[in-house]
Every structure is written in structure tokens, then in C-alpha cells.
Design an enzyme around this catalytic site. Sequence first.
Site, PDB file in Angstrom:
ATOM      1  N   CYS A 117      17.897   5.158  -2.301  1.00 31.28           N
ATOM      2  CA  CYS A 117      17.399   5.997  -3.840  1.00 31.28           C
ATOM      3  C   CYS A 117      18.633   7.006  -4.026  1.00 31.28           C
ATOM      4  O   CYS A 117      18.672   7.400  -5.036  1.00 31.28           O
ATOM      5  CB  CYS A 117      16.073   6.490  -3.604  1.00 31.28           C
ATOM      6  SG  CYS A 117      15.604   7.186  -1.792  1.00 31.28           S
TER       7      CYS A 117
ATOM      8  N   SER B 296       8.895  12.170  -2.306  1.00 32.72           N
ATOM      9  CA  SER B 296       8.441  10.983  -2.297  1.00 32.72           C
ATOM     10  C   SER B 296       9.398   9.921  -1.706  1.00 32.72           C
ATOM     11  O   SER B 296       9.073   8.812  -1.420  1.00 32.72           O
ATOM     12  CB  SER B 296       7.981  10.838  -3.756  1.00 32.72           C
ATOM     13  OG  SER B 296       9.387  10.767  -4.736  1.00 32.72           O
TER      14      SER B 296
ATOM     15  N   THR C  76       0.726  -1.259   0.062  1.00 30.98           N
ATOM     16  CA  THR C  76       0.214   0.138  -0.004  1.00 30.98           C
ATOM     17  C   THR C  76       0.850   1.112  -0.154  1.00 30.98           C
ATOM     18  O   THR C  76       0.344   2.511  -0.106  1.00 30.98           O
ATOM     19  CB  THR C  76      -1.000   0.096   1.403  1.00 30.98           C
ATOM     20  OG1 THR C  76      -0.175  -0.203   2.197  1.00 30.98           O
ATOM     21  CG2 THR C  76      -1.969  -1.027   1.365  1.00 30.98           C
TER      22      THR C  76
ATOM     23  N   ARG D 254      16.680  17.547   1.503  1.00 32.81           N
ATOM     24  CA  ARG D 254      15.278  17.299   0.914  1.00 32.81           C
ATOM     25  C   ARG D 254      14.699  18.442   0.336  1.00 32.81           C
ATOM     26  O   ARG D 254      14.859  19.624   0.996  1.00 32.81           O
ATOM     27  CB  ARG D 254      14.295  16.977   2.163  1.00 32.81           C
ATOM     28  CG  ARG D 254      12.956  16.558   1.686  1.00 32.81           C
ATOM     29  CD  ARG D 254      12.887  14.999   1.125  1.00 32.81           C
ATOM     30  NE  ARG D 254      13.221  14.209   2.189  1.00 32.81           N
ATOM     31  CZ  ARG D 254      13.562  12.738   1.664  1.00 32.81           C
ATOM     32  NH1 ARG D 254      13.597  12.418   0.466  1.00 32.81           N
ATOM     33  NH2 ARG D 254      13.604  11.918   2.607  1.00 32.81           N
TER      34      ARG D 254
ATOM     35  N   HIS E 264      15.764  12.243  -7.629  1.00 31.51           N
ATOM     36  CA  HIS E 264      16.951  12.812  -6.742  1.00 31.51           C
ATOM     37  C   HIS E 264      18.001  13.237  -7.670  1.00 31.51           C
ATOM     38  O   HIS E 264      18.637  12.634  -8.723  1.00 31.51           O
ATOM     39  CB  HIS E 264      17.432  11.981  -5.738  1.00 31.51           C
ATOM     40  CG  HIS E 264      16.514  11.342  -4.946  1.00 31.51           C
ATOM     41  ND1 HIS E 264      15.364  11.822  -4.534  1.00 31.51           N
ATOM     42  CD2 HIS E 264      16.972  10.065  -3.913  1.00 31.51           C
ATOM     43  CE1 HIS E 264      14.845  11.133  -3.570  1.00 31.51           C
ATOM     44  NE2 HIS E 264      15.583  10.124  -3.161  1.00 31.51           N
TER      45      HIS E 264
END
Length: 362
Positions: A153, A183, A17, A239, A246
Amino acid sequence: MQNKHSSAIEVGILGATGMVGQRFIQLLENHPWFRIVWLAASYRSAGKRYEDAAKWRLDTPCPERIAQMTISPNTPEGAPRVIFAALDTDIALELEPRFAAAGCAVVSNSSAFRMVPNVPLVIPEVNADHLHLIEAQSWRQQSGGYIVTNPNCSAIGLVMALKPIQERFGVEQIFVTTMQAVSGAGYPGVASMDILGNVVPFIKNEEQKMEAETLKLLGTLDANTIRPLAARMSAHCNRVAVEDGHTECVSIKLSRPATREEMLAAWAEFKPLAGQHLPTAPAQPVEWVAQEDRPQPRLDKNRGNGMAATVGRLRPCGLLDWKFTVLSHNTIRGAAGAAIVNAELLLSLGKLEPIALAAAQT
Ligand SMILES: NC(=O)c1ccc[n+]([C@@H]2O[C@H](COP(=O)([O-])OP(=O)(O)OC[C@H]3O[C@@H](n4cnc5c(N)ncnc54)[C@H](OP(=O)(O)O)[C@@H]3O)[C@@H](O)[C@H]2O)c1
């Protein structure tokens, strides 16, 4: 493109999910080798229909077949033998070994086991040989199951850009500053009041992960251990108010001098998976953009269907030798896509097949 089986291999998604779980669903929906037959998440979601449990955040619709599936409990009973895992680290620490012990190939996104010596941390274009480590896992010896991980990531785009340079010229020092999309923090992630019109110069544990994982990925397999690359590295992780993608500013010191043309050739000629026909692997893993103001997340994140690392702005560095900018899609190349191409590689090496066939026969 067909795999060696007449039908698709059944797979499940743990953490189905979440942000990465949804990317798995999107990328696997029409996959030629794998078919999603099982979805699991927390106890909050178990027993619900997927469309009722998940807040779908992607810009393509949730496939109707998936929307109607019921979320299973997060236990290996009844699960297929190939599991894509997208769990938070503390949950992964507890659950992933249970699935591996039950005979599942766990292809994980989480950081929980990435730095464990006998767990491969793999980017197929970079260090496919490290997959040999699964043979040293006790789960593999006892049940056939194992854990394979893909990197953080922030590390993946950097390492894809560094690998061809390291192979040809050696890399001795790496200095990198990231601008990481929201994200990357999952959903709902960073509060809008904290990130809109702002930059947050801190992502918990990210710099340590990025440094350690980069050196392991670029390291060499020595019997059943990895000797990390002997380079010095410093990462600054930030961030920024970007949805996906990125961006990283990189300076490197080389072991041997390289001209600009040689650096560009190293990236252009880097096609280590050519001829292997892995469905999710990009034909050109490192794409060069010549425009002076690229790469940009909005314009370049989807190159190679979101699986390529895009490099640009190569120029001499006043402190080290060369500097450049690299961009990669954090939830595709940096997460779900990375795990899927790892599973494709495992299948092509015959390391997924016995497990999947055993499941089909039970
Ligand atoms: N986002 C990225 O760009 C990115 C990139 C690379 C790696 N990763 C890593 O991938 C993992 C998942 O990240 P994400 O961004 O997808 O996080 P997320 O959006 O917060 O999703 C977390 C998922 O874990 C499930 N979960 C929570 N507790 C559980 C439990 N006890 N048992 C089973 N499932 C449970 C949640 O289910 P419920 O909905 O039921 O709570 C949800 O499906 C993390 O380890 C993250 O570090 C993320």
C-alpha cells in the site's frame, strides 16, 4: 456494465474476515462483473456464519447476503476459480500456490510472491504488460492457475505519481518519507497506546518492500523477466495516528529537465486505461490538488472512489529536482481495489475467462 458473459463470474475471498477481506466484500457487493460465492479465513472462522466470525470494521453495513454465508475451509476443493487473497505473508506462502496449482487465478494482496521473477506485480495504469509473466508460471502450464499480485500500500500511490513523470522525463533518484495509516497494519493492528498522540518511525520490512517493488513496477518486461528501473531510491516509513490513507513526501531527480507546467501536464494527461471501461479504474488516476495544504487523508483519500492517487504541493527541491506530496487510500487503492482492477484487466485480456468458464462447466 456487462462483461462478455451473460452472468457474473463467481469469485471467492481468502482472508475474508480481515481488514482487506472486508474491503473486498464492500467493493465487490455491487460489482457488474464479479459475484462473491465463497469466503474463507482461518480454522478459527471456518464453519461459522460470516457475521459471527468477522468483526466488521467498515462504515457501510456488511451486506446481509454475505453476513449469512458460511465460512469455508481454506482449501481449493469447492472454491471458485477466481480467488481474491488477503492473507498474511506466511499463510499466503503456503496457501496461494495450492489454489494456483488447483487451477485458480489467485489475485493476491500479500507480499509473499511479489518479488518472484515470474509473478507479475501489477498496477493496470502502470505496467499492464507485466501480466505476460503468468504464462511462465508452472501452475499456468499445468492447471491453468496462476498468481498475480498488487503492490504494498505504500508503493502504489508513489508509483502512480511517478509513472507519467518517468515516461516523459525519466526518474534517476527517488527519496520518499511516508506517513502511513493504522489500517495498513490490519485489525487490531497497532495498539492504541502505541499510536495515539504518537508517530512510530518503524514498520517492519516496509522500506525494503517499498524500494524493491517501486523499481519492479517501473521496470521493463524483457522476454520473461522484469528489468527493474535503474534508479536510486531511499524510503523512510512511519506509522501515524490516521485511520485510512497513506501520505508521502517525495523528492525526485529527473533525467531531463521539466518545468512545473510539464510536470502538471504529465499527471493531468495520464489516462492509460481510457476506453477500456474497467469498472473499478478511476477516470483520472492521478488527481492534482492546487490548495497549498492538500492532499490530506481526511479530505482526499476517497477521490476516484478511493482509487485515485492525489498529488499536491509540487515545488522545486533544494537537493534533487522536484518535490511533492502524494496520498492514496491504503485499503482501497492500496489493497482490495488494486486487486479488483487487476482482475478486471485480466478478464478484459481474456486471461480470466477460460479459467472461469472451465469452473462453470465442471
Ligand atoms: N491493510 C492494508 O492496508 C493492506 C494493504 C496492502 C496489502 N495488505 C496485505 O493484505 C494481507 C491481509 O491484510 P489485512 O490487513 O487484511 O490483515 P488482517 O486484518 O490481519 O486479516 C488477516 C486475514 O487472514 C486470515 N487468516 C489468518 N490465518 C489464516 C489461515 N491459516 N488460513 C486462511 N486465512 C487465514 C484471517 O482470518 P481469521 O479472522 O479467521 O483469523 C483474516 O481473514 C496482508 O498480507 C497485508 O500485508 C494489507
